[in-house]
Design an enzyme around this catalytic site. Structure first.
Site, short mmCIF file in Angstrom:
data_model
loop_
_atom_site.label_atom_id
_atom_site.label_comp_id
_atom_site.label_asym_id
_atom_site.label_seq_id
_atom_site.Cartn_x
_atom_site.Cartn_y
_atom_site.Cartn_z
N CYS A 183 -7.32 -0.99 7.83
CA CYS A 183 -7.29 0.24 7.03
C CYS A 183 -7.88 1.46 7.72
O CYS A 183 -7.19 2.47 7.92
CB CYS A 183 -8.03 0.01 5.71
N HIS A 198 -11.04 5.98 5.16
CA HIS A 198 -11.35 4.59 4.85
C HIS A 198 -12.18 4.45 3.58
O HIS A 198 -12.03 3.49 2.82
CB HIS A 198 -12.11 3.91 6.00
#
Length: 492
Positions: free
Chosen positions: A76, A135
């Site tokens: 991610c 993130h």
């Protein structure tokens, strides 16, 4: 200062004033950017899938939907960092989820913008974020089990950042949420990797983020500035949780199993993964491993859960797009839907994302340019996440601030002019992977053999057999192209 320098200075000043006047008057397009966590490039309008995504399918009717979009990193934080900066990773630190938390959050505002959002902001855009764009689940830097801090992950990108943590209290609690207000952390991982709850859309955090987005769109409509609104949806990231109505869209016993459920042939286990993130939900009925496949029944259960979560996210996208249309903002708003990476649903005997295989790297990308609806199509050209930065900057009419690794997709979208080189480069597990029209070539920097893998997507789209040893001539033909994506990241 020479006469030439003086002329150049005033020409630059004039262009800056002209650009500011253009953006201030609202003639620049607005941008609605929706990031969806772990969304594979497996959408209803592509066919050959059981996942129901009616709202994304409807958007695709007036957009270009990229079937062969690949991320730079299959995790991610690193994937988002690369996409937001338009650059490929050049240091090992840039392959980790914490790259923005550790580095971006402490940098002073430099002449080089931290992200394309920052660059838009500098050029007259009002930038608003909701949910997981970088993130962080809510834009702030803190650990999964810590109190929320006031340290911003992207301190220079946003005019405003919003998040409604609801009954879960913090962004990270909401990210791993269950419908009863508990989360993976509070339950000490004694949870299942899925949940079907008798709640409406607001019973999970993505429903709350969607309502924030709708409210914010109504506010932004009255602004003179063009806006960038980023909305980050959590699902279908683990845990695969969704209201029961989305589970009810599917008959579990009819869900198809992975076409390639076994480990690929002629491949080291070092290229694969033990599905540790999935197994971290400790009340799961079965554990995945490279030694044991899940039972067919449990594999269907988990795919069912992922599908339900994806359909729930799709419904939230539909609500946001409906509001955009109701507010008459649709005709001057670029819409981008982006999945930050794919996810193995049993393919290659893996349940997760951290590999350099197609299932982990191929994710959703849909771009709608207002006024170009007649150009709508499914596009098969190879494109990358780093292409998003130059595409949006060109569409916004803003100069590129520095040399980017990506290539603008505007010509491809508007005139079907394919990129000069249809290639995508991805980086992870001490390896670099090249994807071109027919082949995937991956080279690893490690001791375990084989270090080169070659997959022929014409005869083996499931990437089930590494044919590098059998076809050294193809490897040699592709290595110069692979080398163009070698940033030296594993050689330092």
């Amino acid at each position: 200062m020479t006469k030439i320098s003086t002329c150049l200075f005033f020409l630059s000043l004039l262009l800056s004033i002209q650009l500011f006047a253009q953006t201030s008057s609202g003639t620049n397009p607005n941008i609605l950017f929706i990031a969806i966590d772990d969304l594979r490039s497996e959408l209803g309008h592509f066919g050959s899938t059981q996942i129901q995504t009616p709202n994304l399918d409807e958007l695709a009717k007036t957009s270009v939907s990229f079937k062969n979009h690949f991320v730079q990193v299959p995790t991610c934080g690193a994937s988002r960092a690369s996409m937001l900066t338009g650059t490929r990773p050049r240091r090992r630190a840039e392959l980790g989820n914490l790259i923005m938390q550790d580095e971006f959050s402490i940098r002073a505002e430099l002449s080089r913008p931290e992200t394309f959002i920052h660059h838009l902001r500098r050029n007259g855009y009002r930038t608003v974020g909701i949910g997981k764009i970088s993130h962080s689940a809510d834009g702030f830097v803190y650990g999964y089990e810590e109190e929320v801090s006031d340290k911003k992950e992207l301190p220079h990108s946003w005019d405003e950042f919003l998040f409604d943590a609801g009954k879960w209290g913090t962004g990270w609690n909401a990210f791993f949420a269950y419908a009863n207000g508990e989360n993976r952390q509070s339950m000490k991982r004694q949870v299942k990797p899925y949940e079907s709850a008798e709640v409406d859309d607001l019973g999970y955090p993505d429903g709350l983020s969607t309502q924030l987005a709708i409210t914010k769109l109504r506010e932004l409509k009255g602004n003179d500035q063009p806006f960038f609104l980023g909305v980050g949806l959590f699902k279908p990231h683990l845990p695969f949780t969704a209201p029961k109505e989305y589970w009810d869209l599917y008959e579990e016993n009819e869900i198809l199993l992975a076409q390639n459920p076994s480990k690929p042939q002629n491949v080291s286990n070092q290229s694969l993964m033990e599905s540790s993130e999935f197994n971290g939900y400790q009340l799961g009925e079965e554990k995945a491993s490279l030694n044991t496949q899940l039972s067919d029944a449990y594999a269907r259960k988990i795919k069912h859960a992922y599908y339900a979560a994806a359909s729930y996210a799709d419904a939230q996208v539909g609500l946001i797009l409906d509001e955009l249309k109701a507010l008459d903002l649709e005709e001057n708003t670029i819409v981008v839907v982006w999945g930050d990476h794919g996810w193995h649903l049993g393919e290659q005997q893996i349940w997760g994302k951290h590999t350099l295989f197609e299932n982990a790297l191929n994710s959703a990308l849909i771009i709608k340019i207002p006024g170009k609806e007649e150009k709508a199509r499914i596009e098969n050209s190879i494109v990358e996440s780093v292409d998003i930065y130059p595409t949006l900057i060109e569409l916004a009419g803003i100069p590129t601030p520095y040399e980017l690794d990506g290539e603008s997709l505007v010509s491809l979208i508007e005139s079907s002019i394919s990129p000069k080189e249809q290639t995508a480069y991805s980086y992870f597990k001490n390896g670099i992977s090249l994807r071109e029209k027919r082949y995937r070539l991956t080279k690893y920097f490690r001791e375990q053999k084989p270090v080169i893998e070659l997959y022929d997507h014409q005869s083996d789209p499931a990437e089930s057999i590494n044919i590098a040893e059998k076809h050294p001539e193809i490897v040699q033909q592709l290595l110069p192209l692979w080398e163009k994506g070698n940033t030296g990241i594993f050689e330092k």
